[in-house]
Scaffold this active site. Structure first.
Site, PDB file in Angstrom:
ATOM      1  N   CYS A   2      -4.669   2.432  -3.840  1.00  0.00           N
ATOM      2  CA  CYS A   2      -3.451   2.932  -3.167  1.00  0.00           C
ATOM      3  C   CYS A   2      -2.277   1.973  -3.359  1.00  0.00           C
ATOM      4  O   CYS A   2      -1.417   1.837  -2.476  1.00  0.00           O
ATOM      5  CB  CYS A   2      -3.675   3.184  -1.674  1.00  0.00           C
ATOM      6  SG  CYS A   2      -4.852   4.480  -1.359  1.00  0.00           S
TER       7      CYS A   2
ATOM      8  N   ASP B  26       3.037  -5.087   7.752  1.00  0.00           N
ATOM      9  CA  ASP B  26       1.795  -4.320   7.628  1.00  0.00           C
ATOM     10  C   ASP B  26       0.650  -5.328   7.707  1.00  0.00           C
ATOM     11  O   ASP B  26       0.385  -6.066   6.762  1.00  0.00           O
ATOM     12  CB  ASP B  26       1.794  -3.574   6.285  1.00  0.00           C
ATOM     13  CG  ASP B  26       0.463  -2.877   6.023  1.00  0.00           C
ATOM     14  OD1 ASP B  26      -0.464  -3.037   6.839  1.00  0.00           O
ATOM     15  OD2 ASP B  26       0.363  -2.188   4.997  1.00  0.00           O
TER      16      ASP B  26
ATOM     17  N   LYS C  52     -10.596  -1.427   9.999  1.00  0.00           N
ATOM     18  CA  LYS C  52     -10.696  -2.554   9.067  1.00  0.00           C
ATOM     19  C   LYS C  52     -11.080  -3.838   9.800  1.00  0.00           C
ATOM     20  O   LYS C  52     -11.317  -4.873   9.176  1.00  0.00           O
ATOM     21  CB  LYS C  52      -9.362  -2.748   8.342  1.00  0.00           C
ATOM     22  CG  LYS C  52      -9.035  -1.591   7.406  1.00  0.00           C
ATOM     23  CD  LYS C  52      -7.876  -1.917   6.526  1.00  0.00           C
ATOM     24  CE  LYS C  52      -7.311  -0.685   5.845  1.00  0.00           C
ATOM     25  NZ  LYS C  52      -8.131  -0.224   4.724  1.00  0.00           N
TER      26      LYS C  52
ATOM     27  N   HIS D 158       0.883  -1.171   0.000  1.00  0.00           N
ATOM     28  CA  HIS D 158       0.000   0.000   0.000  1.00  0.00           C
ATOM     29  C   HIS D 158       0.922   1.222   0.000  1.00  0.00           C
ATOM     30  O   HIS D 158       2.033   1.168   0.550  1.00  0.00           O
ATOM     31  CB  HIS D 158      -0.838  -0.053   1.285  1.00  0.00           C
ATOM     32  CG  HIS D 158      -1.934   0.940   1.382  1.00  0.00           C
ATOM     33  ND1 HIS D 158      -1.715   2.233   1.785  1.00  0.00           N
ATOM     34  CD2 HIS D 158      -3.265   0.837   1.161  1.00  0.00           C
ATOM     35  CE1 HIS D 158      -2.878   2.879   1.804  1.00  0.00           C
ATOM     36  NE2 HIS D 158      -3.833   2.060   1.433  1.00  0.00           N
TER      37      HIS D 158
ATOM     38  N   GLN E  87      -4.671  -5.657   6.519  1.00  0.00           N
ATOM     39  CA  GLN E  87      -5.712  -6.544   5.976  1.00  0.00           C
ATOM     40  C   GLN E  87      -5.785  -7.863   6.736  1.00  0.00           C
ATOM     41  O   GLN E  87      -6.843  -8.509   6.759  1.00  0.00           O
ATOM     42  CB  GLN E  87      -5.458  -6.827   4.481  1.00  0.00           C
ATOM     43  CG  GLN E  87      -5.575  -5.608   3.589  1.00  0.00           C
ATOM     44  CD  GLN E  87      -6.983  -5.016   3.551  1.00  0.00           C
ATOM     45  OE1 GLN E  87      -7.979  -5.692   3.807  1.00  0.00           O
ATOM     46  NE2 GLN E  87      -7.078  -3.738   3.241  1.00  0.00           N
TER      47      GLN E  87
END
Ligand code: PLP
Length: 421
Positions: A377, A213, A239, A136, A216
């Site tokens: 993104c 990261d 999220k 991202h 998600q």
């Protein structure tokens, strides 16, 4: 009963009580343009259970006060509720200590904090930060900014045609100049779940720390930082059923301890004088100013909601939904799925030959179906596949097979009408 799927594709079912679950999410009974809403933009932001919405109202109605500052009843009540969430998060991701849980606005701020604080202290001319080609923008741009300042370089691990990372290239790129690997666990535009444990082990064998990261991943499952042994992990509350404006940076205590503060202000100091300032202990050193108290507390309610679910059944259902949607759209002429990795989660990205993703998204919208279109993104991913953008349908456990059918049916209709021009 399904009408959209081809007879060869069997409609999945689950032990989850989807009626009851969906009733927990008030927005799922909303209508869009008079049609029942089908929300398939979960990778952008999940919907919130009533328990999370109620927690916000309850906090402002019964506990609202600044934390860690007042001797009065309300301040102590708010502080206790706030502090408890840090402990819950510690246990949720299996961190060794609550000192390793830093509240930030979201994954983006978490990465900026590490890039700014750790990066400025540890990057030198000629050094490299290794990211993947499927990051991202939030895990690219902060590194570009700090590398430009420090005379360092951002390099990236290439993506294979199926949307998996080229691990051979990764091992070659992991050279003596690399100071940090920053990699996405689950890609928001391809759905690929990267083998981060293996990647971390390889980096650690060369004494290179790794930032993961998890934006998600936390939306679909838990991450065990002690098992993964990542050095930093970032994720966003919104999220994973929580509110916007709150997220977490996990960092190994020794690393956080050695890092300079990110922002200055109240709470992050031990003492201040014009002769100099000393800083507070972890994690407060990184939490300048009044924190986002209400959203932290509501994030705690999101964690309670997750705890009420059978995570194995949830994961199985999400996997089935993705497989069902993938198989269903794969039968439509002209559809090309972008991202066909062996391990995927939550995300179905595709293009339709000769048609514009935005036009498809806009048509689906008129049918009450919310998807995302564009580069998500992740412009370098789009460049890698030579496309301007994709249509992305992203799923959460509260989605149903009937919703997938409606999406597929509407997609067929969109393609038919748009092709006619
Ligand atoms: C993989 C990934 N990383 C980082 C982010 C940034 O998250 P936020 O905007 O909540 O900071 C996103 C948001 O879509 C994401 O999908």
């Amino acid at each position: 009963m399904s009408t959209a799927a081809s007879p060869a594709i069997s409609v999945p079912s689950t032990q989850l009580d989807l009626g009851k679950i969906r009733a927990d999410f008030p927005i799922l009974s909303e209508r869009a343009y008079g049609k029942p809403l089908v929300y398939l933009d979960n990778a952008a932001s999940s919907q919130k259970p009533k328990a999370v919405i109620d927690a916000l109202v309850r906090y402002y109605s019964t506990s609202n006060a600044n934390v860690h500052r007042g001797v009065h009843f309300l301040s102590q009540k708010a502080s206790q509720e706030f502090d408890e969430v840090r402990l819950k998060l510690r246990d949720y991701i299996h961190a060794a200590s609550e000192r390793e849980i830093v509240f930030v606005r979201g994954a983006t701020e978490g990465i900026n904090l590490v890039a700014s604080s750790w990066g400025r202290a540890n990057l030198h001319p000629g050094d490299e930060v290794l990211v993947s080609g499927m990051e991202h923008h939030s895990n690219i741009v902060p590194w570009q900014l700090v590398c430009a300042e420090r005379g360092a370089t951002v390099r990236h691990i290439p993506i294979l045609d199926n949307g998996e990372l080229d691990l051979d290239a990764y091992h070659q790129l992991l050279g003596p100049k690399v100071r940090l690997v920053a990699v996405v666990h689950t890609s928001n535009s391809l759905g690929t779940v990267n083998p981060v444990k293996t990647m971390i082990d390889s980096a650690h064998a060369k004494n290179i720390p790794v930032l993961v990261d998890g934006a998600q991943t936390l939306a679909h499952g838990t991450v065990d930082v002690s098992e993964l042994d990542c050095d930093f992990l970032v994720f966003s509350g919104h999220k994973m059923l929580g509110p916007t404006g709150i997220g977490v940076l996990y960092g190994k205590e020794a690393l956080l301890e050695a890092m300079p503060p990110y922002q200055g202000g109240g709470e992050m100091i031990h003492s201040v004088s014009f002769d100099g300032t000393t800083f507070n202990e972890l994690p407060y050193k990184f939490e300048a100013g009044t924190p986002n108290i209400a959203d932290v507390i509501a994030l705690g309610s999101a964690l309670d909601y997750w705890a009420s679910l059978d995570r194995t059944v949830v994961a199985e259902w999400e996997e089935q939904l993705l497989a069902y949607a993938t198989a269903s759209i794969a039968t439509i002429p002209g559809v090309r799925i972008i991202g066909t990795a062996k391990r995927k989660s939550g995300v179905l990205s595709f293009i339709v030959e000769g048609l514009n993703a935005l036009d498809i998204g806009m048509f689906l919208d008129t049918q009450g179906i919310a998807v995302r279109t564009g580069h998500h993104c992740t412009e370098p991913v789009m460049d890698r596949f030579g496309i301007p953008g994709t249509v992305r349908a992203s799923f959460m456990f509260y989605n149903t097979a009937e919703e997938v059918d409606r999406f597929v049916e509407a997609l067929r209709k969109a393609i038919h009408l748009l092709r006619k021009g």
